[in-house]
Write a protein that holds these residues in place. Structure first.
Motif, PDB file in Angstrom:
ATOM      1  N   ARG A 101       0.760  -1.219   0.201  1.00 25.15           N
ATOM      2  CA  ARG A 101      -0.104   0.034   0.003  1.00 25.15           C
ATOM      3  C   ARG A 101       0.859   1.241   0.002  1.00 25.15           C
ATOM      4  O   ARG A 101       0.620   2.206  -0.732  1.00 25.15           O
ATOM      5  N   ILE A 102       1.724   1.230   0.857  1.00 27.73           N
ATOM      6  CA  ILE A 102       2.954   2.283   1.102  1.00 27.73           C
ATOM      7  C   ILE A 102       3.544   2.858  -0.477  1.00 27.73           C
ATOM      8  O   ILE A 102       3.609   3.725  -1.064  1.00 27.73           O
ATOM      9  N   ARG A 103       4.016   1.571  -1.050  1.00 21.23           N
ATOM     10  CA  ARG A 103       4.785   1.587  -2.359  1.00 21.23           C
ATOM     11  C   ARG A 103       3.909   2.354  -3.273  1.00 21.23           C
ATOM     12  O   ARG A 103       4.172   3.105  -4.155  1.00 21.23           O
ATOM     13  N   THR A 116      -0.401   3.293   6.496  1.00 23.05           N
ATOM     14  CA  THR A 116      -0.336   3.690   5.033  1.00 23.05           C
ATOM     15  C   THR A 116       0.398   5.074   5.369  1.00 23.05           C
ATOM     16  O   THR A 116       0.686   5.533   6.019  1.00 23.05           O
ATOM     17  N   ALA A 117       0.792   5.366   3.984  1.00 24.00           N
ATOM     18  CA  ALA A 117       1.459   6.906   3.689  1.00 24.00           C
ATOM     19  C   ALA A 117       0.754   7.280   2.379  1.00 24.00           C
ATOM     20  O   ALA A 117       0.289   6.500   1.345  1.00 24.00           O
ATOM     21  N   ALA A 130      10.203   0.570   2.537  1.00 27.49           N
ATOM     22  CA  ALA A 130       8.813   1.178   2.839  1.00 27.49           C
ATOM     23  C   ALA A 130       9.055   1.848   4.413  1.00 27.49           C
ATOM     24  O   ALA A 130       8.769   2.983   4.450  1.00 27.49           O
ATOM     25  N   VAL A 131       9.391   0.966   5.276  1.00 22.69           N
ATOM     26  CA  VAL A 131       9.411   1.320   6.751  1.00 22.69           C
ATOM     27  C   VAL A 131      10.487   2.491   6.886  1.00 22.69           C
ATOM     28  O   VAL A 131      10.218   3.521   7.429  1.00 22.69           O
ATOM     29  N   ASN A 153       0.826   3.781  -3.149  1.00 25.13           N
ATOM     30  CA  ASN A 153       0.688   5.251  -2.576  1.00 25.13           C
ATOM     31  C   ASN A 153       1.439   6.434  -2.883  1.00 25.13           C
ATOM     32  O   ASN A 153       1.352   7.450  -3.341  1.00 25.13           O
ATOM     33  N   LEU A 154       2.865   5.961  -2.762  1.00 24.36           N
ATOM     34  CA  LEU A 154       3.977   6.681  -2.815  1.00 24.36           C
ATOM     35  C   LEU A 154       4.974   6.700  -4.246  1.00 24.36           C
ATOM     36  O   LEU A 154       5.775   7.176  -4.176  1.00 24.36           O
ATOM     37  N   ASP A 155       4.516   5.617  -4.994  1.00 24.44           N
ATOM     38  CA  ASP A 155       5.030   5.419  -6.133  1.00 24.44           C
ATOM     39  C   ASP A 155       6.684   5.050  -6.026  1.00 24.44           C
ATOM     40  O   ASP A 155       7.493   5.527  -6.640  1.00 24.44           O
ATOM     41  N   LEU A 156       6.801   4.277  -5.040  1.00 21.49           N
ATOM     42  CA  LEU A 156       8.019   3.645  -4.744  1.00 21.49           C
ATOM     43  C   LEU A 156       8.431   2.538  -5.122  1.00 21.49           C
ATOM     44  O   LEU A 156       7.653   1.601  -5.450  1.00 21.49           O
TER      45      LEU A 156
END
Length: 80
Positions: free
Chosen positions: A21-23, A76-77, A34-35, A25-28
């Motif tokens: 989800r973090i990746r 999330t981020a 991610a952490v 949402n932040l386009d990582l």
């Protein structure tokens, strides 16, 4: 850096779904942890902490990180 944090920075973690989800949402890319990426925003001098219910919302720059207050789980981020 903030002298005190409302939760343990070293205990921050997330679930496998949280990483996805973090990746997303932040386009990582997959190569970025991610952490640690979220932790770097939380440690910024200008980070603002806001508690709403069971979660902490940390806003720094163009990112808002949501952390469960009890479990120190990054939920999330988002870009803001």
């Amino acid at each position: 850096m903030n002298e005190e944090y409302p939760f343990s920075i070293t205990d921050l973690h997330t679930t496998p779904l949280g990483v996805e989800r973090i990746r997303r949402n932040l386009d990582l890319p997959d190569s970025i942890d991610a952490v640690n990426f979220c932790r770097s925003f939380i440690l910024e001098d200008f980070a603002k902490f806001e508690r709403k219910g069971k979660n902490w919302y940390v806003t720094a720059g163009h990112v808002r990180v949501t952390v469960n207050a009890k479990s120190n789980t990054i939920i999330t981020a988002h870009k803001i």
